[in-house]
Motif scaffolding. Structure first.
Motif, mmCIF file in Angstrom:
data_model
loop_
_atom_site.group_PDB
_atom_site.id
_atom_site.type_symbol
_atom_site.label_atom_id
_atom_site.label_comp_id
_atom_site.label_asym_id
_atom_site.label_seq_id
_atom_site.Cartn_x
_atom_site.Cartn_y
_atom_site.Cartn_z
ATOM 1 N N VAL A 33 18.785 9.433 32.320
ATOM 2 C CA VAL A 33 18.563 9.065 33.517
ATOM 3 C C VAL A 33 19.473 9.124 34.217
ATOM 4 O O VAL A 33 19.822 10.575 35.373
ATOM 5 C CB VAL A 33 18.291 7.779 33.185
ATOM 6 C CG1 VAL A 33 17.634 7.524 34.940
ATOM 7 C CG2 VAL A 33 16.767 8.065 32.202
ATOM 8 N N MET A 70 22.114 -0.055 37.365
ATOM 9 C CA MET A 70 21.238 0.297 36.568
ATOM 10 C C MET A 70 20.689 -0.992 35.690
ATOM 11 O O MET A 70 21.773 -1.736 35.424
ATOM 12 C CB MET A 70 21.358 1.528 35.290
ATOM 13 C CG MET A 70 20.802 1.704 34.228
ATOM 14 S SD MET A 70 21.327 3.626 33.253
ATOM 15 C CE MET A 70 20.968 4.840 33.963
ATOM 16 N N GLU A 111 19.136 7.888 26.008
ATOM 17 C CA GLU A 111 18.299 8.177 27.578
ATOM 18 C C GLU A 111 18.626 7.606 28.805
ATOM 19 O O GLU A 111 18.512 8.436 29.628
ATOM 20 C CB GLU A 111 16.864 7.711 26.541
ATOM 21 C CG GLU A 111 16.107 7.550 28.443
ATOM 22 C CD GLU A 111 14.922 9.268 28.484
ATOM 23 O OE1 GLU A 111 14.655 8.529 29.541
ATOM 24 O OE2 GLU A 111 15.496 9.697 27.281
ATOM 25 N N MET A 112 19.423 7.071 28.561
ATOM 26 C CA MET A 112 20.268 6.203 29.012
ATOM 27 C C MET A 112 20.627 7.118 29.894
ATOM 28 O O MET A 112 21.259 7.198 31.181
ATOM 29 C CB MET A 112 20.800 5.016 29.047
ATOM 30 C CG MET A 112 19.713 3.390 28.781
ATOM 31 S SD MET A 112 20.116 2.128 28.812
ATOM 32 C CE MET A 112 20.416 1.416 30.442
ATOM 33 N N LEU A 137 13.068 4.012 31.269
ATOM 34 C CA LEU A 137 14.213 2.942 31.018
ATOM 35 C C LEU A 137 13.898 1.649 30.235
ATOM 36 O O LEU A 137 14.272 1.150 29.822
ATOM 37 C CB LEU A 137 14.858 2.273 32.305
ATOM 38 C CG LEU A 137 15.807 4.188 33.081
ATOM 39 C CD1 LEU A 137 16.876 3.212 34.014
ATOM 40 C CD2 LEU A 137 16.918 3.977 31.972
ATOM 41 N N SER A 191 14.272 -0.239 35.073
ATOM 42 C CA SER A 191 13.085 -0.492 34.300
ATOM 43 C C SER A 191 11.874 -0.687 35.062
ATOM 44 O O SER A 191 12.479 -1.379 36.040
ATOM 45 C CB SER A 191 13.595 -1.348 32.645
ATOM 46 O OG SER A 191 12.539 -1.026 32.308
ATOM 47 N N ALA A 223 15.287 1.735 26.698
ATOM 48 C CA ALA A 223 15.972 2.612 26.170
ATOM 49 C C ALA A 223 16.637 2.817 25.926
ATOM 50 O O ALA A 223 17.378 1.531 25.302
ATOM 51 C CB ALA A 223 15.935 4.104 27.498
ATOM 52 N N GLY A 240 18.621 -2.684 32.989
ATOM 53 C CA GLY A 240 17.619 -1.766 31.343
ATOM 54 C C GLY A 240 17.523 -3.531 30.505
ATOM 55 O O GLY A 240 18.084 -4.089 31.069
#
Length: 163
Positions: free
Chosen positions: A90, A101, A86-87, A79, A55, A82, A103
């Motif tokens: 991505v 990842m 949406e995650m 992100l 993010s 998110a 977030g």
């Protein structure tokens, strides 16, 4: 082929500056210590990312930096706060074999719950506190093949478990 996902919520942020934009909040001292501990934990497990999706918020960037990893992050405004869908979108565009990842809640907790075939036996998995980190394994050749409820949990940890 196997793919790994390291799904991390940013470490504890600082709420001390009144009027500060949420996107610009840094980590507090506890958060900085937690991020360093999480980095050491990842390095000890020898599961290091070859791609980092982070993010664009200051607290996620600072968390990423303090992990001490050599892979440069891709900063994504998408992100920031998110939702799970949406995650997923991505991640389905990722190219690394091991992806980190970073977030925010509540989206990251929902995403984690949606991915796992069986949740880890940890009392904090459901609320996914700051610094929560989930290591997942998928038997897929490409992230575009990623589907719900297909991940095998390899580990779940929160900073309090490490410090």
């Amino acid at each position: 082929m196997t793919r790994h996902l390291i799904l991390m919520r940013h470490a504890k942020s600082d709420w001390g500056s009144a009027g500060q934009r949420d996107h610009d909040r840094p980590l507090n001292a506890r958060g900085r210590a937690s991020a360093k501990a999480l980095g050491k934990w990842l390095q000890a497990r020898k599961l290091l990312p070859d791609e980092i999706l982070c993010s664009s918020a200051k607290r996620t960037q600072e968390t990423c930096s303090l992990l001490g990893l050599s892979t440069p992050p891709t900063l994504l405004k998408s992100l920031y706060l998110a939702e799970a869908q949406e995650m997923l979108a991505v991640l389905q565009g990722a190219t690394g074999k091991t992806v980190l990842m970073i977030g925010h809640n509540p989206g990251i907790a929902e995403f984690a719950e949606d991915l796992v075939a069986e949740p880890p036996d940890h009392e904090r998995f459901g609320d996914y506190p700051t610094g929560a980190t989930l290591l997942l394994r998928f038997e897929i050749a490409d992230w575009a093949e990623l589907r719900s409820c297909t991940a095998e949990v390899e580990a779940f940890v929160i900073p309090r478990d490490l410090i």
